[in-house]
Design a protein around this motif. Structure first.
Motif, short mmCIF file in Angstrom:
data_model
loop_
_atom_site.label_atom_id
_atom_site.label_comp_id
_atom_site.label_asym_id
_atom_site.label_seq_id
_atom_site.Cartn_x
_atom_site.Cartn_y
_atom_site.Cartn_z
N ARG A 181 -0.95 9.66 -1.94
CA ARG A 181 -0.17 8.55 -1.39
C ARG A 181 0.83 7.99 -2.39
O ARG A 181 1.85 7.42 -2.00
CB ARG A 181 -1.10 7.42 -0.94
N VAL A 182 0.54 8.11 -3.69
CA VAL A 182 1.44 7.53 -4.67
C VAL A 182 2.26 8.58 -5.41
O VAL A 182 3.03 8.25 -6.32
CB VAL A 182 0.66 6.67 -5.70
N SER A 224 -3.90 9.29 -5.98
CA SER A 224 -3.96 10.01 -4.71
C SER A 224 -2.58 10.51 -4.34
O SER A 224 -1.56 10.14 -4.93
CB SER A 224 -4.50 9.09 -3.62
N HIS A 232 -1.40 3.19 -10.16
CA HIS A 232 -2.85 3.24 -10.02
C HIS A 232 -3.40 1.96 -9.36
O HIS A 232 -4.22 2.04 -8.44
CB HIS A 232 -3.51 3.43 -11.37
N PRO A 290 5.45 1.24 2.98
CA PRO A 290 4.01 1.11 2.83
C PRO A 290 3.32 0.66 4.10
O PRO A 290 3.82 -0.17 4.86
CB PRO A 290 3.87 0.05 1.72
N GLN A 315 -3.12 1.51 -5.45
CA GLN A 315 -4.02 2.26 -4.58
C GLN A 315 -5.48 1.92 -4.82
O GLN A 315 -6.34 2.36 -4.06
CB GLN A 315 -3.83 3.76 -4.82
N SER A 371 -5.18 -7.45 -7.09
CA SER A 371 -4.84 -7.39 -5.66
C SER A 371 -4.23 -8.69 -5.13
O SER A 371 -3.21 -8.66 -4.43
CB SER A 371 -6.07 -7.01 -4.84
N VAL A 411 0.87 -1.17 0.00
CA VAL A 411 0.00 0.00 0.00
C VAL A 411 0.90 1.22 0.00
O VAL A 411 1.87 1.28 0.74
CB VAL A 411 -0.91 0.02 1.24
N ALA A 412 0.59 2.19 -0.84
CA ALA A 412 1.45 3.36 -0.99
C ALA A 412 1.41 4.22 0.27
O ALA A 412 0.46 4.17 1.03
CB ALA A 412 1.01 4.17 -2.20
N ASP A 434 -1.62 -3.67 4.83
CA ASP A 434 -2.96 -3.79 4.30
C ASP A 434 -3.94 -3.84 5.47
O ASP A 434 -3.75 -4.60 6.42
CB ASP A 434 -3.06 -5.09 3.48
#
Length: 419
Positions: free
Chosen positions: A200-201, A198, A125, A29, A128, A135, A11-12, A32
């Protein structure tokens, strides 16, 4: 060989406010929020959902593998047996990701020297996206903050341990190109589409880590024989195939067809033995640069020693006392450069059994006199063997993991450099 043990889904990192690439935090990161307690089981369920067929004779496992996850034979396998088949719809690439339409429309603005920007944006992309199709596949990725490529080593350590291999210079070029590519292409694109990317990335460090992951885990479909003049195909992520570790004496190979990619045994594999792919005919300096590991001496039968072409030129110049001869040598060197026989950044490549660039080396040696080669032979001793003997290479050996395609450095292989 193999890479570090795969971790829970990446996760970023979080982020907010105005973005300053130079002040990016280390994107370790966050875990999760709902990690799968058994990522392998989740991945295998996903394989069934997307039509990725695994032979019942193979298993994804940590047991019996050189490092991290790998693939092991449950039963004896014979050459030609299918290990698994990956439908093209299950590949993760700019053509299959959930923003494929946007990437296709904006492809003109995403052109770069590396050619990797569309895939990297697709990965940013999908990382996130809470409902990403991939996933369960992403859950088997290594933790990005623990990649072992030399680009993440302290600079002093990189220069000290890898002096003479060409890797420190390649890494410096990589880091410069990555930052330029991120600041001029990737960040502006993400900022223009804040609904898709977002904060975050939007991180240079995260982008650098994804470049390393693509360098080590992606595949590049080879060109057809009549397409040799074309640019190399863009990299793509191949679930299941990137689980296999690499050794020079591999026992499996990836085959490409219009409908799927097939991993096939190339030699008998006894029950309980690990299944190894090949990332190409790669010397140890290429393996450490792109994957973060080497094969201990003498296991890597594809290892090479490189002599920089300019080293031969300088050795020849040192043996010349007459200015007219010096000018003549420069003229001959320039002529060979125009023929693309030599170059300022080129190298003569010496393998275990032969000189792999024999035509270039023989032609170049003719530009000087016999005594030049004789008197300055010590100058031509490959730095690889002089500064990094088998003992020192073993001291930096750590079992990594990787994938396969065509490298842009020296030999056809599984991977390529962003240099």
């Amino acid at each position: 060989m193999a890479a570090p043990a795969k971790r829970s889904r990446v996760v970023a990192p979080a982020g907010s406010g105005e973005h300053d690439p130079a002040s990016d935090p280390d994107p370790d990161p966050d875990p999760d929020p709902d990690p799968d307690p058994d990522p392998v089981a989740g991945f295998l369920r996903w394989c069934g959902q997307v039509g990725l067929e695994l032979s019942p004779k193979v298993a994804v496992s940590r047991q019996g593998t050189v490092a991290g996850y790998g693939m092991v034979a449950r039963e004896s396998l014979q050459p030609g047996e299918l290990l698994f088949a990956v439908p093209r719809a299950a590949l993760l690439s700019p053509r299959t990701c959930s923003i494929r339409g946007l990437l296709e429309r904006e492809q003109g603005a995403l052109q770069s020297q590396s050619g990797w920007v569309p895939l990297l944006l697709a990965l940013l992309h999908e990382l996130q996206a809470p409902a990403s199709l991939w996933s369960p596949y992403l859950a088997l990725w290594p933790k990005l903050g623990q990649l072992e490529h030399p680009m993440f080593w302290p600079e002093e350590e990189r220069k000290r341990l890898l002096q003479g291999t060409g890797v420190p210079e390649a890494v410096e070029k990589d880091l410069s190109n990555i930052q330029s590519e991120y600041c001029s292409i990737v960040l502006p694109f993400m900022e223009a589409h804040p609904d898709l990317f977002s904060h975050r990335v939007r991180s240079l460090e995260l982008y650098r880590q994804l470049v390393a992951l693509v360098m080590a885990y992606s595949f590049q479909e080879p060109l057809e024989e009549d397409e040799d003049e074309k640019e190399p195909n863009s990299p793509l992520m191949v679930p299941a195939a990137d689980i296999l570790n690499h050794v020079a004496n591999h026992n499996a190979n990836l085959e490409y067809s219009p409908d799927c990619l097939r991993m096939v045994a190339t030699q008998p594999i006894p029950k309980g033995h690990e299944i190894f792919n090949t990332y190409g005919q790669m010397a140890n300096w290429q393996l450490i640069h792109m994957y973060g590991f080497v094969e201990p001496y003498p296991d890597n039968t594809d290892d090479t020693a490189d002599i920089q072409m300019v080293t031969v030129r300088e050795a020849a110049l040192q043996g010349i006392k007459v200015e007219a001869e010096r000018l003549l040598l420069h003229e001959r060197w320039d002529f060979l450069c125009k023929l693309e026989m030599v170059g300022e950044e080129g190298a003569f490549v010496i393998g275990r059994k032969e000189v792999l660039t024999d035509e270039e080396l023989i032609t170049t040696l003719k530009i000087g006199r016999h005594q030049t080669t004789k008197d300055y032979s010590s100058t031509l001793i490959p730095m690889w063997y002089r500064d990094l003997n088998p003992g020192s290479m073993n001291s930096i050996y750590h079992q990594g993991r990787c994938p396969t395609w065509r490298t842009l450095i020296t030999h056809p292989s599984r991977n390529c450099s962003i240099s």
